[in-house]
Each structure stands twice: as structure tokens, then as C-alpha cells.
Design an enzyme around this catalytic site. Structure first.
Site, PDB file in Angstrom:
ATOM      1  N   ASP A 131      23.427  47.183 -55.988  1.00 44.86           N
ATOM      2  CA  ASP A 131      22.316  48.123 -55.810  1.00 44.86           C
ATOM      3  C   ASP A 131      21.757  48.379 -57.197  1.00 44.86           C
ATOM      4  OD1 ASP A 131      20.576  50.084 -55.110  1.00 44.86           O
ATOM      5  OD2 ASP A 131      22.040  51.464 -54.270  1.00 44.86           O
ATOM      6  N   ARG A 169      13.093  57.107 -57.344  1.00 47.04           N
ATOM      7  CA  ARG A 169      13.347  55.781 -56.787  1.00 47.04           C
ATOM      8  C   ARG A 169      12.157  55.242 -56.002  1.00 47.04           C
ATOM      9  NH1 ARG A 169      18.547  56.808 -53.327  1.00 47.04           N
ATOM     10  NH2 ARG A 169      18.619  54.528 -53.251  1.00 47.04           N
ATOM     11  N   LYS A 192      13.773  49.151 -48.426  1.00 48.14           N
ATOM     12  CA  LYS A 192      14.618  50.213 -47.882  1.00 48.14           C
ATOM     13  C   LYS A 192      13.917  51.550 -48.084  1.00 48.14           C
ATOM     14  CE  LYS A 192      17.362  50.891 -52.122  1.00 48.14           C
ATOM     15  NZ  LYS A 192      18.670  50.776 -52.772  1.00 48.14           N
ATOM     16  N   HIS A 193      14.268  52.622 -47.384  1.00 45.86           N
ATOM     17  CA  HIS A 193      15.296  52.784 -46.372  1.00 45.86           C
ATOM     18  C   HIS A 193      14.588  53.034 -45.043  1.00 45.86           C
ATOM     19  CE1 HIS A 193      16.911  54.289 -50.230  1.00 45.86           C
ATOM     20  NE2 HIS A 193      18.080  53.863 -49.826  1.00 45.86           N
ATOM     21  N   HIS A 222      23.863  60.803 -48.402  1.00 48.16           N
ATOM     22  CA  HIS A 222      25.235  60.581 -48.847  1.00 48.16           C
ATOM     23  C   HIS A 222      26.128  61.739 -48.408  1.00 48.16           C
ATOM     24  CE1 HIS A 222      22.870  58.251 -51.857  1.00 48.16           C
ATOM     25  NE2 HIS A 222      23.823  57.370 -51.629  1.00 48.16           N
ATOM     26  N   ASP A 244      22.527  50.717 -44.565  1.00 52.98           N
ATOM     27  CA  ASP A 244      22.873  51.460 -45.764  1.00 52.98           C
ATOM     28  C   ASP A 244      24.396  51.644 -45.756  1.00 52.98           C
ATOM     29  OD1 ASP A 244      22.594  52.864 -48.121  1.00 52.98           O
ATOM     30  OD2 ASP A 244      21.167  54.322 -47.341  1.00 52.98           O
TER      31      ASP A 244
END
Length: 497
Positions: free
Chosen positions: A88, A158, A188-189, A201, A275
């Protein structure tokens, strides 16, 4: 190959560069006994996923690059079918490996003013070359998330920005550059993580938008890529009830979202990768080992990333999936491995990096993204004040790598004696937690200075952090350098001298 061996090709568990020998041997057992198809490398268990910044602050390790090369060679020699090696690395190898080339964050690249698509494609190509020469086949990037929530705890820097069309074009440009270098890449995502307020997360983000809103914003960059032949998409751990009949189910395990919408309605024919399956948004939902892996496979994921239950997952899928389903996924993975040169994997020799060429690219990029975003600057006036002993300078949050004041080559006096002050702010963190790492007392001091003196702010950091510096109209001008690269510092000085 039997059914279980084919299923095992879908698994890409985490491998940690800095780990115990016991854990390195556990990976060897997965390769030898379960015959997994790939590995996804992280710096360390401490740094995995959400904790990268804390790792950078708290963990001291040496020789990361040499260690990953050694581990790739060690693991590849054991595998009957060469492993698909993933990382990643959204801003290059440096996201996971010290002393390797770091490229600008997506939010920085999103600020490029001239020839953005071409430059972003070149960045993708350069980071792809770095990875390919290091034995890595797949970069789990770029983000195609539209960052419309400035308080988003997990996307932010990001993303290429908050404009849908811009994100679509630049994400595809980055993808294209990686592909040009012979590296796999993924958007992504899916279906879009940019307007969420929960870090997946840690918990399950729920995006309560209408289907029409989602199609106009979140889904558009993915459709843009699909229409242009993107070969891989990563599905995120977020719920979008408008697309799942009102159910708050993570997209990564939703057959409605992956098989019916992404592969069906949107026409995606490539590979879907999940993911990380250790993330709390899904990991806590299925206490029975292997059940999560089955749910993800059944939903339509072809590659299962960061599974903590490889053996049980293979067994569950083998019990429940049809031969036809398994064969279809297996053929897709083997096709990917063939296209990326995985099947011909050879021993990796530690490459050297062309730092001079890297710096030239960084300079070209900085010329295109560093800019005056507020007010106007008169360099002649600044020089005049400096010679008259009326120009002050103050630096905040510098990590010790700043050469900004030296580059200005101007005589400065104390803040009290000055009529005008240049304030350089090096934002400590690119994530929004705790005001992007800036303490409240220092922020208050910056705001007091802006109200009591004529100040020019030079901001090296995530532009989303500017809101913590007070009303920008209180500054005579604001230069946004986006990151503290030396090349960005050099360009920023050009606006002042």
C-alpha cells in the site's frame, strides 16, 4: 490443482518487514501448507493500517528496504506458484519503507495548476518503476475517493480533492502511470470513502446519501475508470444503505454492491480486491474463523487482503463455493499474475535510486502546486523592510529539516521590532487528529501575531489544516507549500524574494 489450492490463490495476508523470526516462519508455513497466492507487505505490526504516523514517531528501525528485498526473495523461493507481492504505497515506497523516494500526497498533486494529468501520470510511472525493480507487483493505490468531508479522519490528504471530475481524471492518470511501469494498481475505496466521518480501521462508516447523490459523486470516478479499462478496484468497509436496500452492511461483503452494482450495472470486468479484512469495520462482525473470508468471497471479491484466518477461510470457501465460481476467480488471478510478470519472478537484487532525477521531478511538481492562495505579495517591499531592519521571521512546528529561512537570505529582526513578519508553519501531521498535530497554545500564538502584526503565512502541510490557523484574511497573504519538501521550500521563497 484441487479446489482448495485454487481458492488459496485469492489470499494475500499481511507480511511485516520488521517482525520476529517466529512470525517470518509463520508466513513460510502459510506459503508451504496453505499455498497462498500473494502477500501484502507492511512496515511492522505497530505501523499497519491506521497507525502509520505513530510508527513514524515511536518506532526506530534500520534497513527496512534491504529487509523487504530479503523477505521477498526468501518467500518467493518457497512458493510453487510465484507470489503476487503487494504494497500500500499511495505516495511511493516511502509510505512503508524509509530511505526510499517519497512522492507528493494526492491532495498535493490535486493542486497542480498546469498539465496535471500528465504530471500525475509521470508520478505514478516513477513510483511504479521503484516498486517493480524492488520485486513488488501491485500497488494498492490510487484513491478515487472524493474528499467532500474536510473532517474525514481517514481519507483527507489521500484524495486528489473535493471536485468529482478532477478526482476521476487524476486517479485514472495515477493508475495509468503505474500500469505504464508494469505495475498493477487499483482504484479505491469503492463505492467512495470521501464523505465519511468514521475511520473504517476502527468502526463502520455509514454514508447516508441518496442513490442519485452517490451516482453523481462517489461512484463517478470509479465509472470513469471502468469506462477506460481499469483492471482492478478495491472495495472499502463502509455502508451505503441507499444501494443495499436500506441495510447497513459493509460494501466489502455486500453481494448487492460488488456483484450486482459494480460488476453488473457498472460493467466492471476486472478483479475486485477487498480492503484489509483485519479492519474493525468488518473483523468484529464474524467471530467464527473463516466466515468473514467466505462472506467477502461470496460478495464478489477476487483477492482477499490481510486475512487473519487463511486456513479457516480457504476451508469455508471450499465448502460453500461452486467449482465454477472458484475456477472463474482462479483464472482471473492467474491472468493477472501473467500480465504483471509474476510467473517469471526472479531473484530481486537491491536496486539503487536515481535521487537526482527524483529531485528534478519534485522541483517540477512544486513549481506547479506551490501557490499564493490568499492576498498579494510585494517582494520589493519585503526587501526594503529587511534592509531597514523592520522584517521579522518566525518558524513553527519545524522538524529540523527546514531550510526555508536560509533560502530567503534576508536579514531579520525580532518580532517586536518588526513591521511585517513572515510566519513559516510546518504542520506536524497530515491527518486531522489533534489539529493535525499542532498544539492549541502555539496555534493561539500564531493567531495573535496575525491580528497584531502584518503577517505573511507560509504553510507547509495539509491545506485542510489551515482552518486551525484562524481567519486567513488576518494575514496579508498566504502561501501554501502543501508539504515540507526542500523543492517546495525553494519555490515558496521565490514568491517572497
Amino acid at each position: 490443482m484441487n479446489k482448495s489450492q485454487k481458492i488459496a490463490q485469492s489470499f494475500s495476508p499481511a507480511a511485516f518487514i520488521h517482525d520476529t523470526e517466529e512470525n517470518h516462519q509463520a508466513i513460510e508455513h502459510l506459503i508451504l501448507e496453505q499455498e497462498i497466492g500473494g502477500l501484502t507487505f507492511f512496515h511492522s505490526r505497530h505501523s499497519a493500517a491506521a497507525n502509520f504516523e505513530k510508527r513514524a514517531e515511536a518506532l526506530e528501525t534500520d534497513g527496512t528496504f534491504e529487509k523487504i528485498i530479503g523477505l521477498i526473495n526468501r518467500y518467493q523461493v518457497l512458493s510453487k506458484i510465484p507470489l503476487l507481492i503487494s504494497i500500500d504505497g499511495e505516495y511511493g515506497l516511502a509510505m512503508r519503507i524509509e530511505n526510499t523516494p517519497q512522492y507528493p500526497f494526492a491532495i498535493t498533486l490535486g493542486a497542480i495548476q498546469t498539465d496535471a494529468e500528465s504530471l500525475v501520470e509521470e508520478v505514478g510511472f516513477r513510483m511504479g518503476v521503484d516498486m517493480k525493480r524492488s520485486g513488488i507487483h501491485l500497488n494498492l493505490a490510487p484513491c478515487a475517493d472524493v474528499n467532500t468531508n474536510p473532517d474525514n479522519p481517514v481519507i483527507g490528504y489521500r484524495s486528489f480533492g473535493n471536485q468529482v471530475d478532477q478526482v476521476a481524471k487524476l486517479a485514472f492518470a495515477a493508475y495509468s502511470g503505474l500500469k505504464k511501469a508494469g505495475i498493477g494498481a487499483c482504484l479505491k475505496h469503492f463505492p467512495g470513502h470521501g464523505d465519511t466521518a468514521v475511520d473504517s480501521h476502527l468502526g463502520l462508516p455509514i454514508l447516508n446519501k441518496t442513490k442519485a447523490e452517490l451516482e453523481a459523486e462517489e461512484l463517478l470516478p470509479f465509472q470513469y475508470g471502468i469506462d477506460r479499462g481499469v483492471e482492478m478496484i478495491m472495495v472499502g468497509h463502509l455502508a451505503v444503505p441507499a444501494l443495499t436496500g436500506g441495510k447497513e452492511i459493509p460494501a466489502s461483503i455486500s453481494r448487492e454492491l460488488i456483484t450486482d452494482l459494480l460488476k453488473g450495472k457498472m460493467g466492471f470486468q476486472g478483479l475486485v480486491i477487498s480492503d484489509a479484512l483485519n479492519m474493525k469495520a468488518v473483523a468484529n462482525l464474524f467471530p467464527e474463523p473463516g466466515e468473514l473470508e467466505w462472506k467477502a468471497f461470496h460478495a464478489g471479491n477476487d483477492i482477499l487482503c490481510f486475512s487473519d484466518q487463511v486456513k479457516a477461510g480457504i476451508q469455508k470457501i471450499a465448502e460453500r463455493a461452486t467449482e465454477e465460481e472458484v475456477d472463474l476467480v482462479f483464472q482471473k488471478i492467474m491472468g493477472l499474475k501473467t500480465r504483471l510478470g509474476v510467473i517469471e519472478a526472479k531473484k530481486v537484487e537491491s536496486p539503487t535510486f536515481d535521487w537526482e532525477s527524483h529531485s528534478k521531478l519534485q522541483a517540477e511538481l512544486a513549481e506547479n502546486y506551490v501557490s499564493v492562495i490568499s492576498g498579494t505579495i510585494n517582494p520589493k517591499e519585503i526587501h526594503s523592510l529587511a534592509q531597514a531592519g523592520k522584517l521579522g521571521y518566525r518558524e513553527f512546528f519545524s522538524s529540523g529539516k527546514s531550510h526555508f529561512a536560509e533560502r530567503l537570505e534576508l536579514p531579520f529582526v525580532s518580532i517586536e521590532q518588526s513591521e511585517k513578519v513572515i510566519l513559516a508553519v510546518f504542520v506536524p501531521s497530515h491527518k486531522p487528529l489533534n489539529q493535525f498535530g499542532m498544539d492549541l497554545e502555539t496555534l493561539a500564538e500564531i493567531q495573535r501575531l496575525a491580528q497584531s502584526k502584518t503577517c505573511i503565512l507560509v504553510h507547509f502541510g495539509n491545506p485542510l489544516a489551515l482552518k486551525h490557523l484562524g481567519n486567513l484574511e488576518n494575514f496579508e497573504a498566504v502561501i501554501c507549500g502543501y508539504q515540507g519538501f526542500e523543492e517546495a521550500q525553494k519555490v515558496a521563497t521565490s514568491f517572497l524574494v
